[in-house]
Design a protein around this motif. Structure first.
Motif, short mmCIF file in Angstrom:
data_model
loop_
_atom_site.label_atom_id
_atom_site.label_comp_id
_atom_site.label_asym_id
_atom_site.label_seq_id
_atom_site.Cartn_x
_atom_site.Cartn_y
_atom_site.Cartn_z
N GLY A 1 35.41 76.20 18.85
CA GLY A 1 36.27 76.35 20.08
C GLY A 1 36.33 77.52 20.95
O GLY A 1 35.35 78.48 20.80
N VAL A 2 36.99 77.59 22.01
CA VAL A 2 37.43 78.41 23.00
C VAL A 2 38.32 79.32 22.48
O VAL A 2 39.64 78.99 22.22
N TYR A 3 38.21 80.68 22.28
CA TYR A 3 39.02 81.69 21.64
C TYR A 3 39.62 82.42 23.03
O TYR A 3 38.68 82.66 23.83
N ARG A 4 40.79 83.13 22.70
CA ARG A 4 41.27 83.88 23.96
C ARG A 4 41.82 85.35 23.18
O ARG A 4 42.32 85.36 21.77
N PHE A 5 41.52 86.44 23.82
CA PHE A 5 42.52 87.74 23.30
C PHE A 5 42.81 88.32 24.60
O PHE A 5 42.49 88.10 25.73
N TYR A 6 44.21 88.83 24.30
CA TYR A 6 44.60 89.75 25.37
C TYR A 6 44.79 91.20 25.20
O TYR A 6 44.76 91.68 24.08
N VAL A 7 44.61 91.95 26.15
CA VAL A 7 44.87 93.58 25.73
C VAL A 7 46.05 94.13 26.47
O VAL A 7 46.23 93.53 27.78
N GLN B 1 43.41 85.02 19.90
CA GLN B 1 44.37 83.61 19.64
C GLN B 1 43.18 82.88 19.22
O GLN B 1 42.12 82.74 19.70
N LYS B 2 43.64 81.94 18.17
CA LYS B 2 42.91 80.86 18.14
C LYS B 2 42.77 79.80 18.97
O LYS B 2 43.79 79.94 19.97
N PRO B 3 42.05 78.61 19.04
CA PRO B 3 42.15 77.75 20.29
C PRO B 3 43.37 76.95 20.24
O PRO B 3 43.80 76.43 21.29
N ASP B 4 44.24 77.01 19.20
CA ASP B 4 45.55 76.26 19.26
C ASP B 4 46.68 77.41 19.97
O ASP B 4 47.70 77.00 20.06
N GLY B 5 46.16 78.44 20.09
CA GLY B 5 47.10 79.62 20.64
C GLY B 5 47.84 80.25 19.59
O GLY B 5 48.57 81.42 19.98
N THR B 6 47.81 80.11 18.44
CA THR B 6 48.22 80.86 17.28
C THR B 6 47.36 82.17 17.16
O THR B 6 46.15 82.43 17.45
N THR B 7 47.84 83.35 16.61
CA THR B 7 47.48 84.74 16.38
C THR B 7 46.41 84.59 15.16
O THR B 7 46.61 84.31 14.22
N LEU B 8 45.11 84.91 15.61
CA LEU B 8 44.10 85.27 14.41
C LEU B 8 44.23 86.43 14.00
O LEU B 8 43.99 86.52 12.76
#
Length: 569
Positions: free
Chosen positions: A408-414, A366-373
Motif C-alpha cells: 500500500g501507500v504509506y505516509r509520514f509526517y515531520v 502511518q499505515k495505509p489505513d492512517g494508524t501509526t506504524l
C-alpha cells in the motif's frame, strides 16, 4: 576531501612579520594567531606552543605557505589562500619532530584582521576599531571586552563572535550599546545556526558612536577563552536550502534566516569526497561575507515546494530518497507518501542538530489505513544529580527503522517536537531500504608509523568478513591485518611506512568493504566521539573532519648492517 600537504626544510629561516599579540594573555596550549586567513591574500601566522622542529603542515583547504621559521616554541609562516576559497571554518595540523600535532580549527575570513589591545574592559576604555574588521582576542575573568565603532544612520551592521565553533571554551554574549547614552540596541546569546556562539544584525539608527560588548555567559575568561569577533555588513543566515546536493554536482542554494535582506541564490559545486563545504555570500554591493554549511549526499536531492504539505496532499517520494525540507512557521507539519510492499524494511535518518538547524525533528509513519506504524522518540531531559549536574541533550539526530506490514501507500509526517518553526528551521532526511550492513568507528584522530589502529564494527544482519583500506595512502603506507574476520567486531589495523617513504603527514579515512549477496557494501569509519572529546564545547565539529585520521609517516630505520656500511670509510 581535497587535502593539502606542504613539507618544510628544517634549516633556519629568516623570522617573518608576526601577528601582534603582546597585549593579550599568553596562549594556553597550541594556538594560531591570527585565527583566520584571508582568501586571495598572504597572511602571516604564528603557531604558539609548538614542540619539535617542523616537518609538514596539513590544511583542509587549499593553501601555499611561502616561508617558515622557528622561534623557540613558536613557528611563523606565511599562508597564501586562493581567492576562490569560501569564507568558513576549516582545520590545520602540524607534523614536527616531536610528533603529530593536535587538530586546530581555523577560519578563512574576508575581513581584515586586528588584535585585541587589552585594557578595554570598560565602555570608557573601549578599543576603537573600523568597520568592517575582525578582532582576535581572549576575555578576562569577571570582565567584558568593549569595542567602539563610528556608524552612519541607515548603515547595516552585523556582529558575530566565532568562539566555540573554533574550539574555544568561551560561550559568548554580545550587546550593542549607544556610546552616548548606554542604551542597549541589540543583544544575543545563542544564535540559531551558530550553536552557542552569538551574533546579530541591525540597521543603525543615527550617525553616532556605538559600543560592542562581548563577554562569557558566566563571565569566565583566560587564555583558553579566545574569540574571533567579526564586524561588518555581512548577511546572517541560519542555513542554506536545499540543505544538501549530490556529491560532485553543481546546485543553486537560497539562504534561510530571520530578517535577511535581498539575497540572490548562490551556486556552488559540492565536493566529491567530503560530506560538507562552506557557502559564503554577500549582500549586493556588500563588502563582507556571511557563511553557512552545505552538505554532499550520495543521491539527487528532493526539495518539495515551499507550500504546506498536508495530509490530503502529501509529497510523493521514491525510495531511496534524500529530502531537504523546512518548517516555515510555528506549527508547521510536512507530509510525505511512498509505496511499499508487505515486509519491506526502511530506515529514516534525520538531520537537524548535526547540520546546525534550530529544529529538533519528529517523524511519525502511518499505515495505509492512517494508524501509526512507528515514530521517533522525543528527547526527555534527565534530572540533575545531587551536585546539580544533568546529562546534556543528545548531539546526534534520530533514526527510525520500520517494516511495512501490508502492500500500500504509506505516509509520514515531520514536525518540530515543540511545534516551533520559522526561517532557518530546515531538516534533512535520508530514507533508504534497510538491509544487511555494518558501521565502523576509530578511536583516535592521529597516529605515527609504525602504529596499530583499533577499528570497531557494529553489524546489521551481516556476520562475514570486512576488508579495510586507506584510499590515497599508497604507496607511502603498508597495511597488515586489514580484514575484520567473520564474526569479529574489532581488530587492530597495523600501519607502517614503506621503505621508500619520505617524512610526511597524510590525512586519510578508513574504508570497509564487504560483498553481501550480490552487492558490494562500503562504510567509512567515523570518529565523532574522538572529535567531541577533542572539542568538548563543540557538540558538532565540522562534518568533513569526521573519520579523518592524520598519519605521521616516519620511514623505517635502516638495518644495522646497512648503517654500518654507510658509515664505513
Amino acid at each position: 576531501m581535497t587535502r593539502y600537504l606542504i613539507l618544510f626544510s628544517l634549516l633556519t629561516l629568516p623570522t617573518l612579520a608576526q601577528h601582534d599579540d603582546d597585549a593579550d594573555p599568553p596562549p594556553s596550549g597550541i594556538v594560531i594567531l591570527p585565527a583566520a586567513a584571508q582568501p586571495g591574500a598572504t597572511t602571516a601566522l604564528t603557531f604558539h606552543g609548538i614542540t619539535g622542529s617542523p616537518l609538514a603542515l596539513w590544511t583542509s583547504f587549499s593553501a601555499e605557505p611561502s616561508a617558515l621559521a622557528q622561534d623557540g616554541t613558536k613557528i611563523h609562516c606565511q599562508l597564501k589562500v586562493p581567492a576562490t576559497t569560501p569564507v568558513g571554518i576549516g582545520a590545520v595540523r602540524l607534523l614536527t619532530t616531536a610528533g603529530v600535532g593536535p587538530l586546530q580549527l581555523f577560519m578563512i575570513d574576508d575581513l581584515p584582521n586586528l588584535t585585541r589591545r587589552g585594557k578595554n574592559t570598560t565602555a570608557g576604555t573601549a578599543q576603537a576599531i573600523p568597520s568592517p574588521c575582525a578582532i582576535d582576542g581572549a576575555t578576562e575573568p569577571i570582565a567584558a571586552d568593549f569595542y567602539r565603532i563610528t556608524g552612519k544612520k541607515g548603515q547595516r551592521l552585523s556582529v558575530e563572535a566565532v568562539a566555540q565553533r573554533l574550539g574555544s571554551r568561551l560561550d559568548p554574549v554580545l550587546r550593542l550599546l549607544d556610546a552616548a547614552t548606554g542604551r542597549e540596541l541589540a543583544y544575543n546569546d545563542d544564535a540559531p545556526g551558530a550553536g552557542s556562539d552569538a551574533r546579530f544584525s541591525l540597521t543603525l539608527p543615527a550617525d553616532a558612536d556605538y559600543i560592542i560588548e562581548l563577554h562569557d555567559t558566566s563571565y569566565d575568561g583566560g587564555p583558553d577563552y579566545r574569540y574571533h569577533l567579526r564586524v561588518g555588513d555581512f548577511p546572517i543566515a541560519v542555513a542554506a536550502f536545499p540543505v544538501a546536493a549530490k556529491r560532485g554536482s553543481e546546485a543553486r542554494f537560497t539562504l534561510e534566516g530571520p530578517g535577511l535582506g535581498p539575497l540572490d541564490p548562490v551556486k556552488a559545486t559540492l565536493p566529491a569526497d567530503a560530506p560538507r563545504r562552506s557557502l559564503s555570500f554577500k549582500y549586493p554591493g556588500g563588502i563582507s561575507s556571511g557563511f553557512v554549511s552545505i552538505y554532499a549526499d550520495a543521491l539527487d536531492e528532493t526539495a518539495p515546494p515551499k507550500k504546506q504539505l498536508t495530509s490530503q496532499d502529501p509529497f510523493r517520494i521514491t525510495i531511496p530518497a534524500a529530502i531537504s525540507g523546512r518548517l516555515t512557521k510555528p506549527g508547521s507539519r510536512d507530509y510525505y507518501s511512498f509505496e511499499a510492499k508487505k515486509g519491506d524494511k526502511f530506515t529514516f535518518h534525520a538531520r537537524t542538530r548535526l547540520i546546525g538547524s534550530p529544529s529538533d525533528l519528529s517523524i511519525r509513519v502511518q499505515k495505509p489505513d492512517g494508524t501509526t506504524l512507528a515514530q521517533t522518540k522525543p528527547y526527555e531531559a534527565k534530572a540533575a544529580d545531587k551536585k546539580g549536574f544533568a546529562p546534556p541533550p543528545p548531539t546526534d539526530d534520530d533514526s527510525l527503522d520500520i517494516t511495512t506490514p501490508d502492500d500500500g501507500v504509506y505516509r509520514f509526517y515531520v514536525d518540530d517536537i515543540t511545534r516551533t518553526g520559522g526561517p532557518g528551521f530546515v531538516y534533512h532526511i535520508d530514507l533508504e531500504r534497510a538491509g544487511p550492513g555494518f558501521t565502523l568507528s576509530i578511536d583516535t584522530d592521529k597516529l605515527e608509523t609504525p602504529a596499530k589502529l583499533k577499528v570497531t564494527c557494529i553489524r546489521r544482519n551481516y556476520d562475514g568478513a570486512i576488508t579495510l583500506s586507506l584510499p590515497g595512502a599508497e604507496p607511502k603506507l603498508e597495511l597488515k591485518n586489514a580484514i575484520i574476520p567473520a564474526g569479529k567486531n574489532e581488530i587492530e589495523l597495523e600501519i607502517k611506512a614503506s621503505a621508500a617513504a619520505a617524512p610526511a603527514l597524510i590525512a586519510v579515512r578508513v574504508i570497509g568493504t564487504a560483498k553481501i549477496g550480490e552487492h558490494e557494501v562500503t562504510s567509512t569509519a567515523n570518529s565523532r566521539p574522538v572529535l567531541r572529546k577533542l572539542f568538548p564545547r563543540l557538540p558538532n565539529p565540522p562534518a568533513e573532519l569526521d573519520g579523518l585520521i592524520a598519519i605521521g609517516v616516519r620511514p623505517p630505520a635502516a638495518p644495522a648492517t646497512t648503517r654500518a656500511a654507510a658509515n664505513a670509510p
